[in-house]
Design a protein around this motif. Structure first.
Motif, PDB file in Angstrom:
ATOM      1  N   TYR A 306       0.872  -1.212  -0.084  1.00  0.00           N
ATOM      2  CA  TYR A 306      -0.090  -0.116  -0.045  1.00  0.00           C
ATOM      3  C   TYR A 306       0.743   1.285   0.009  1.00  0.00           C
ATOM      4  N   LEU A 307       1.983   1.267   0.751  1.00  0.00           N
ATOM      5  CA  LEU A 307       2.722   2.476   0.928  1.00  0.00           C
ATOM      6  C   LEU A 307       3.503   2.497  -0.444  1.00  0.00           C
ATOM      7  N   ASN A 308       3.946   1.587  -0.920  1.00  0.00           N
ATOM      8  CA  ASN A 308       4.715   1.668  -2.247  1.00  0.00           C
ATOM      9  C   ASN A 308       3.613   2.175  -3.465  1.00  0.00           C
ATOM     10  N   ARG A 309       2.361   1.605  -3.314  1.00  0.00           N
ATOM     11  CA  ARG A 309       1.552   2.186  -4.370  1.00  0.00           C
ATOM     12  C   ARG A 309       1.382   3.553  -4.100  1.00  0.00           C
ATOM     13  N   LEU A 310       1.006   3.932  -2.969  1.00  0.00           N
ATOM     14  CA  LEU A 310       0.866   5.621  -2.659  1.00  0.00           C
ATOM     15  C   LEU A 310       2.046   6.296  -3.449  1.00  0.00           C
ATOM     16  N   ILE A 311       3.380   5.680  -3.105  1.00  0.00           N
ATOM     17  CA  ILE A 311       4.425   6.635  -3.496  1.00  0.00           C
ATOM     18  C   ILE A 311       4.469   6.726  -4.797  1.00  0.00           C
ATOM     19  N   ASP A 312       4.159   5.627  -5.536  1.00  0.00           N
ATOM     20  CA  ASP A 312       4.449   5.435  -7.111  1.00  0.00           C
ATOM     21  C   ASP A 312       3.300   6.497  -7.651  1.00  0.00           C
ATOM     22  N   ASN A 313       2.025   6.787  -6.991  1.00  0.00           N
ATOM     23  CA  ASN A 313       0.835   7.424  -7.629  1.00  0.00           C
ATOM     24  C   ASN A 313       1.068   9.017  -7.246  1.00  0.00           C
ATOM     25  N   ILE A 314       1.862   9.136  -6.041  1.00  0.00           N
ATOM     26  CA  ILE A 314       2.240  10.507  -5.920  1.00  0.00           C
ATOM     27  C   ILE A 314       3.027  11.067  -6.906  1.00  0.00           C
ATOM     28  N   TYR A 315       4.144  10.386  -7.322  1.00  0.00           N
ATOM     29  CA  TYR A 315       5.157  10.732  -8.211  1.00  0.00           C
ATOM     30  C   TYR A 315       4.550  10.789  -9.571  1.00  0.00           C
ATOM     31  N   GLN A 316       3.867   9.931  -9.950  1.00  0.00           N
ATOM     32  CA  GLN A 316       3.144   9.575 -11.228  1.00  0.00           C
ATOM     33  C   GLN A 316       2.093  10.982 -11.629  1.00  0.00           C
ATOM     34  N   VAL A 317       1.163  11.346 -10.427  1.00  0.00           N
ATOM     35  CA  VAL A 317       0.301  12.137 -10.663  1.00  0.00           C
ATOM     36  C   VAL A 317       0.916  13.728 -10.828  1.00  0.00           C
ATOM     37  N   SER A 318       2.335  13.816  -9.933  1.00  0.00           N
ATOM     38  CA  SER A 318       2.517  15.242  -9.909  1.00  0.00           C
ATOM     39  C   SER A 318       3.612  15.363 -11.103  1.00  0.00           C
ATOM     40  N   MET A 319       3.957  14.457 -11.618  1.00  0.00           N
ATOM     41  CA  MET A 319       4.873  14.286 -13.033  1.00  0.00           C
ATOM     42  C   MET A 319       6.206  14.616 -12.831  1.00  0.00           C
ATOM     43  N   VAL A 320       6.566  14.515 -11.238  1.00  0.00           N
ATOM     44  CA  VAL A 320       7.906  14.673 -10.903  1.00  0.00           C
ATOM     45  C   VAL A 320       8.637  13.306 -10.606  1.00  0.00           C
ATOM     46  N   SER A 321       9.884  13.508 -11.381  1.00  0.00           N
ATOM     47  CA  SER A 321      10.697  12.008 -11.245  1.00  0.00           C
ATOM     48  C   SER A 321      11.110  11.616  -9.853  1.00  0.00           C
ATOM     49  N   ASN A 322      10.859  10.387  -9.638  1.00  0.00           N
ATOM     50  CA  ASN A 322      11.534   9.893  -8.140  1.00  0.00           C
ATOM     51  C   ASN A 322      12.863   9.525  -8.274  1.00  0.00           C
ATOM     52  N   LEU A 323      14.086  10.455  -8.111  1.00  0.00           N
ATOM     53  CA  LEU A 323      15.126   9.921  -8.276  1.00  0.00           C
ATOM     54  C   LEU A 323      15.812   8.974  -7.397  1.00  0.00           C
ATOM     55  N   ARG A 324      15.056   8.580  -6.499  1.00  0.00           N
ATOM     56  CA  ARG A 324      15.507   7.452  -5.507  1.00  0.00           C
ATOM     57  C   ARG A 324      14.885   6.138  -6.083  1.00  0.00           C
ATOM     58  N   ASP A 325      14.200   6.306  -7.025  1.00  0.00           N
ATOM     59  CA  ASP A 325      13.561   4.968  -7.709  1.00  0.00           C
ATOM     60  C   ASP A 325      14.817   4.013  -8.434  1.00  0.00           C
ATOM     61  N   GLU A 326      14.458   2.737  -8.227  1.00  0.00           N
ATOM     62  CA  GLU A 326      15.548   2.043  -8.914  1.00  0.00           C
ATOM     63  C   GLU A 326      15.700   2.188 -10.396  1.00  0.00           C
ATOM     64  N   ALA A 327      14.709   2.711 -11.131  1.00  0.00           N
ATOM     65  CA  ALA A 327      15.014   3.083 -12.347  1.00  0.00           C
ATOM     66  C   ALA A 327      16.255   3.945 -12.570  1.00  0.00           C
ATOM     67  N   PHE A 328      16.638   4.619 -11.784  1.00  0.00           N
ATOM     68  CA  PHE A 328      17.593   5.459 -11.821  1.00  0.00           C
ATOM     69  C   PHE A 328      18.890   5.185 -11.510  1.00  0.00           C
ATOM     70  N   SER A 329      19.020   3.771 -10.910  1.00  0.00           N
ATOM     71  CA  SER A 329      20.310   3.354 -10.570  1.00  0.00           C
ATOM     72  C   SER A 329      20.975   2.533 -11.580  1.00  0.00           C
ATOM     73  N   GLY A 330      22.106   2.103 -11.414  1.00  0.00           N
ATOM     74  CA  GLY A 330      22.973   1.520 -12.417  1.00  0.00           C
ATOM     75  C   GLY A 330      23.561   2.274 -13.407  1.00  0.00           C
ATOM     76  N   ASN A 331      23.815   1.691 -14.656  1.00  0.00           N
ATOM     77  CA  ASN A 331      24.637   2.625 -15.666  1.00  0.00           C
ATOM     78  C   ASN A 331      23.663   2.702 -16.891  1.00  0.00           C
ATOM     79  N   SER A 332      22.656   3.315 -16.534  1.00  0.00           N
ATOM     80  CA  SER A 332      21.678   3.641 -17.622  1.00  0.00           C
ATOM     81  C   SER A 332      22.096   4.612 -18.551  1.00  0.00           C
ATOM     82  N   SER A 333      21.860   5.033 -19.694  1.00  0.00           N
ATOM     83  CA  SER A 333      22.474   5.854 -20.489  1.00  0.00           C
ATOM     84  C   SER A 333      21.872   7.104 -20.564  1.00  0.00           C
ATOM     85  N   GLY A 334      22.474   8.329 -21.095  1.00  0.00           N
ATOM     86  CA  GLY A 334      21.485   9.500 -20.755  1.00  0.00           C
ATOM     87  C   GLY A 334      20.428   9.733 -21.310  1.00  0.00           C
ATOM     88  N   VAL A 335      20.320   8.902 -22.698  1.00  0.00           N
ATOM     89  CA  VAL A 335      18.815   8.944 -23.406  1.00  0.00           C
ATOM     90  C   VAL A 335      17.919   8.024 -22.597  1.00  0.00           C
TER      91      VAL A 335
END
Length: 467
Positions: A306-335
């Motif tokens: 429930y907490l994770n779903r709320l966090i995801d919805n907060i960032y999705q609805v606000s359209m602000v990227s969650n920079l602590r999300d796992e999607a920004f970890s690793g060696n992702s390319s700039g694109v």
């Protein structure tokens, strides 16, 4: 759709004040608009409380019979600060084509700490949905700029299809009498008022324009916090309940059944040594000894989901990227990172267009007075150039490669503008020209010295031959 506030004063659905352009603003209508803005301030103050961490979960009577933790995860502050840093972390470049005019403009921007104030305007528009910049003349006749929140200021637009600024109102309440007093700015004059909008004195407006501009992110004047305040309340409540449950488990009851505990000399069982959360019965219907803690329902997995779903919805609805999300970890390319930040980039692009228009109108008012820079009136809007740069991790090598590729394709100024390390392309070009000039002079000096050395050697040779 517009609603009537009082007399000729109207309000649109995005809480913007409208007034008949062919009539002076009356004291009664001004008083009614101030009262309306004060009622809107309840929403503004609510959004501010979200930003500073004074959330809804902290209010209300506390329960003394069970754990009652009140935890605030100040996501509202993180949303605003993240987006403000992304949009305004790198100050925009504001320039004029003419070198002399541009030097005067840069001097005025520096003297007013304009970039810092622009960042504050950006933050306020994210918190409240709107903010204002006011131009004024100080005692030395220098043009200054001030930032005002919508809690004690508002713009009045005319009732034409263009909805041009008709007047600006700044007000406050006297600490002792609680009486409202303030200033009404129109294109012709600046009038002070007190009490119920009663005008007291006036002076000529040297700008000959309404000296204030409204800044906003979108036409709806919707703030970042307005989009997600209910989700933030739900997250705070769920997080507090999670803490309550942890504390509840820590206070679990110990059961001792079917077991005789030692007694003191008075025949009383010494339970106080074990604490007061004990269920004790020496007799057990089954005849078995049962010692252990009472088990309670465990909803940990459900709560975490429930907490994770709320966090995801907060960032999705606000359209602000969650920079602590796992999607920004690793060696992702700039694109790849840019695609993940696309919603925030789209929101920033809309805000950039609104801010560019507001800045252009604000500086045009100052230019007409001639104290910022003397720009001909027919060039007021075309001469100004704005360059916004998103504050993202930069790759200097990629920027340099891009700039090198543009060599000979675009102007030198445009070529340098792609480099985030270059604050002012015009100044950079001047420095390059100075360096080139110094290099040429140095080469000339070297050649002249070489010629002198050769002439000296030739003279010495001739002298030896004659001898």
């Amino acid at each position: 759709m517009e609603s009537v506030i009082s007399g000729k004063a109207l309000m649109t659905k995005n809480n913007t004040f409208i007034y008949d352009k062919d009539n002076d603003i009356s004291a009664d209508d001004l008083s009614a608009m101030i009262s309306k803005n004060e009622s809107l301030s309840n929403d503004y103050n609510r959004d501010y409380n979200y930003y500073v961490g004074n959330h809804k979960v902290l209010k209300g009577r506390r329960n003394k019979l069970r754990p009652d933790n009140r935890i605030v995860a100040n996501i509202a502050s993180e949303l605003v600060d993240t987006f403000t840093g992304y949009f305004m972390g790198i100050p925009p470049k504001i320039t004029l084509d003419d070198d002399t005019q541009n030097d005067n403009l840069q001097h005025w921007l520096d003297m007013n700490s304009f970039q810092d104030k622009l960042a504050e305007v950006s933050k306020q528009s994210d918190i409240y949905g709107r903010s204002y910049m006011l131009l004024y003349q100080d005692e030395q006749a220098n043009t200054k700029v001030a930032v005002l929140p919508p809690t004690n200021a508002f713009m009045i637009y005319d009732d034409t299809v263009e909805q041009l600024p008709l007047a600006f109102v700044r007000y406050g309440r006297d600490a002792e009498t609680n009486e409202i007093n303030g200033t009404l700015y129109t294109a012709a004059e600046i009038k002070s008022f007190s009490g119920n909008g009663v005008f007291t004195d006036s002076q000529i407006n040297v700008f000959q324009n309404v000296p204030a501009i409204e800044f906003f992110n979108n036409e709806e004047r919707l703030s970042l916090i307005d989009k997600v305040n209910t989700l933030i309340d739900a997250y705070d409540k769920a997080l507090s309940q999670k803490a309550n449950q942890v504390e509840y488990f820590d206070n679990a009851y110990l059961k001792i059944l079917g077991m005789q505990l030692p007694k003191d000399k008075n025949g009383n069982v010494k339970l106080d040594m074990l604490g007061n959360q004990i269920i004790y019965s020496p007799d057990n219907m089954n005849g078995n000894v049962d010692v252990g803690f009472l088990e309670k329902p465990d909803g940990d997995v459900m709560q975490e989901n429930y907490l994770n779903r709320l966090i995801d919805n907060i960032y999705q609805v606000s359209m602000v990227s969650n920079l602590r999300d796992e999607a920004f970890s690793g060696n992702s390319s700039g694109v790849a990172i840019q695609y993940k930040m696309l919603p925030m980039q789209n929101m920033a692009a809309t805000k950039e267009r609104k801010f560019t228009q507001a800045l252009r109108n604000l500086l045009a008012v100052g230019f007409k007075l001639g104290t910022i820079a003397e720009v001909p009136e027919d060039e007021l809007y075309s001469a100004l150039k704005f360059k916004f740069t998103r504050n993202m991790p930069r790759n200097d090598a990629d920027e340099a490669a891009t700039a090198a590729t543009l060599n000979g394709i675009v102007s030198k100024e445009t070529q340098l503008s792609v480099l985030s390390i270059v604050d002012d392309p015009k100044k950079e070009i001047e420095r390059m020209q100075e360096e080139e000039k110094d290099g040429i002079l140095q080469n000339i000096d070297i050649q002249n010295q070489a010629m002198k050395n050769m002439e000296g050697a030739e003279d010495e040779k001739n002298t030896e031959e004659q001898a």
